[in-house]
Design a protein around this motif. Sequence first.
Motif, PDB file in Angstrom:
ATOM      1  N   GLY A  77       0.791  -1.223   0.000  1.00 53.61           N
ATOM      2  CA  GLY A  77       0.000   0.000   0.000  1.00 53.61           C
ATOM      3  C   GLY A  77       0.823   1.272   0.000  1.00 53.61           C
ATOM      4  O   GLY A  77       0.301   2.346   0.310  1.00 53.61           O
ATOM      5  N   GLU A  78       2.116   1.169  -0.366  1.00 55.63           N
ATOM      6  CA  GLU A  78       2.988   2.342  -0.367  1.00 55.63           C
ATOM      7  C   GLU A  78       3.682   2.482  -1.717  1.00 55.63           C
ATOM      8  O   GLU A  78       3.723   1.542  -2.516  1.00 55.63           O
ATOM      9  N   CYS A  79       4.250   3.658  -1.948  1.00 54.21           N
ATOM     10  CA  CYS A  79       5.090   3.856  -3.123  1.00 54.21           C
ATOM     11  C   CYS A  79       6.274   4.727  -2.732  1.00 54.21           C
ATOM     12  O   CYS A  79       6.281   5.348  -1.674  1.00 54.21           O
ATOM     13  N   CYS A  80       7.260   4.751  -3.592  1.00 50.77           N
ATOM     14  CA  CYS A  80       8.531   5.402  -3.283  1.00 50.77           C
ATOM     15  C   CYS A  80       8.498   6.884  -3.672  1.00 50.77           C
ATOM     16  O   CYS A  80       8.271   7.216  -4.842  1.00 50.77           O
ATOM     17  N   PRO A  81       8.752   7.789  -2.719  1.00 48.80           N
ATOM     18  CA  PRO A  81       8.746   9.214  -3.050  1.00 48.80           C
ATOM     19  C   PRO A  81       9.866   9.611  -4.009  1.00 48.80           C
ATOM     20  O   PRO A  81       9.696  10.522  -4.825  1.00 48.80           O
ATOM     21  N   LEU A  82      11.022   8.930  -3.928  1.00 49.98           N
ATOM     22  CA  LEU A  82      12.095   9.233  -4.875  1.00 49.98           C
ATOM     23  C   LEU A  82      11.711   8.811  -6.294  1.00 49.98           C
ATOM     24  O   LEU A  82      12.123   9.439  -7.265  1.00 49.98           O
ATOM     25  N   MET A  83      10.903   7.748  -6.390  1.00 49.67           N
ATOM     26  CA  MET A  83      10.376   7.347  -7.688  1.00 49.67           C
ATOM     27  C   MET A  83       9.473   8.446  -8.240  1.00 49.67           C
ATOM     28  O   MET A  83       9.561   8.819  -9.420  1.00 49.67           O
ATOM     29  N   ILE A  84       8.605   8.978  -7.382  1.00 52.16           N
ATOM     30  CA  ILE A  84       7.694  10.044  -7.809  1.00 52.16           C
ATOM     31  C   ILE A  84       8.482  11.272  -8.256  1.00 52.16           C
ATOM     32  O   ILE A  84       8.186  11.883  -9.286  1.00 52.16           O
ATOM     33  N   THR A  85       9.511  11.624  -7.479  1.00 54.54           N
ATOM     34  CA  THR A  85      10.357  12.771  -7.823  1.00 54.54           C
ATOM     35  C   THR A  85      11.011  12.578  -9.186  1.00 54.54           C
ATOM     36  O   THR A  85      11.063  13.494 -10.013  1.00 54.54           O
ATOM     37  N   SER A  86      11.499  11.368  -9.424  1.00 51.97           N
ATOM     38  CA  SER A  86      12.150  11.060 -10.692  1.00 51.97           C
ATOM     39  C   SER A  86      11.175  11.188 -11.859  1.00 51.97           C
ATOM     40  O   SER A  86      11.502  11.764 -12.901  1.00 51.97           O
ATOM     41  N   ILE A  87       9.961  10.674 -11.664  1.00 47.56           N
ATOM     42  CA  ILE A  87       8.973  10.688 -12.741  1.00 47.56           C
ATOM     43  C   ILE A  87       8.488  12.109 -13.026  1.00 47.56           C
ATOM     44  O   ILE A  87       8.457  12.555 -14.178  1.00 47.56           O
ATOM     45  N   LEU A  88       8.109  12.833 -11.984  1.00 45.37           N
ATOM     46  CA  LEU A  88       7.564  14.174 -12.187  1.00 45.37           C
ATOM     47  C   LEU A  88       8.638  15.163 -12.623  1.00 45.37           C
ATOM     48  O   LEU A  88       8.358  16.099 -13.374  1.00 45.37           O
ATOM     49  N   GLY A  89       9.862  14.960 -12.166  1.00 44.30           N
ATOM     50  CA  GLY A  89      10.944  15.856 -12.544  1.00 44.30           C
ATOM     51  C   GLY A  89      11.681  15.430 -13.791  1.00 44.30           C
ATOM     52  O   GLY A  89      12.586  16.131 -14.259  1.00 44.30           O
ATOM     53  N   GLU A  90      11.322  14.250 -14.324  1.00 41.35           N
ATOM     54  CA  GLU A  90      11.974  13.693 -15.515  1.00 41.35           C
ATOM     55  C   GLU A  90      13.482  13.616 -15.310  1.00 41.35           C
ATOM     56  O   GLU A  90      14.286  14.031 -16.155  1.00 41.35           O
ATOM     57  N   THR A  91      13.869  13.070 -14.155  1.00 42.48           N
ATOM     58  CA  THR A  91      15.283  12.919 -13.812  1.00 42.48           C
ATOM     59  C   THR A  91      15.584  11.454 -13.508  1.00 42.48           C
ATOM     60  O   THR A  91      14.677  10.625 -13.387  1.00 42.48           O
TER      61      THR A  91
END
Length: 220
Positions: A77-91
Amino acid sequence: MLPQQIDCIVSKFPSLSDIAKEDWETNGISVWALPPNQVLHEGHLLEHAALMLDGTVRVYKVSGSGREVTLYRIHDGECCPLMITSILGETQYEASACIEVPSTVLIIPIAVFRDWIDRYKSFRQYIFKVFAERLLIMSNLLDSIHFKSVRSRIAEYLLRETAPDQPAVTMTHDQLAVELGSAREVISRTLKTMEQEGRLQLSRGKITVLHRESLLELVE
């Protein structure tokens, strides 16, 4: 995506309950079973978002000298915030991630993931909540590494991972060093001192808490 699969996913991620049926049928959305010890290395450019349905992933950083420090773990039931940062920031992904036990994840193409955040308020609020919670965890980690003694950090970890009726934790000194972001030699030396003080008992691959009260005295 089958209705029963969607029901299972929503039970883990209630914020996805508003997703329209046709959106679940988008190409690329699927459920993957991942074996243990599979690693996503730092610097990888992500093509999908992954939401944990079952299992555990350890997210960690590796220094230039090869020393590891565990940042946090992702559970059901969780996801990785660094993954989200990478996706939204395209990094690039700014850490490494290792599957610790057999795990199941919901895979969403990044274009779909961004679209859902834009269009679905409940999912967007969940993403903001993930950021807030993990920011606090990271702040506590940095505070612990920079401002607390190794003795205090070992005591905190052992108190958190054991219980009065389950006083032992199965792990090596190397593993504990990785969890705390310290050197193995420092951890081993500190554990030996704590054993001599009668607080712990050390055996091969196991640390047993003898007196929880004495560990509480070390917590800063």
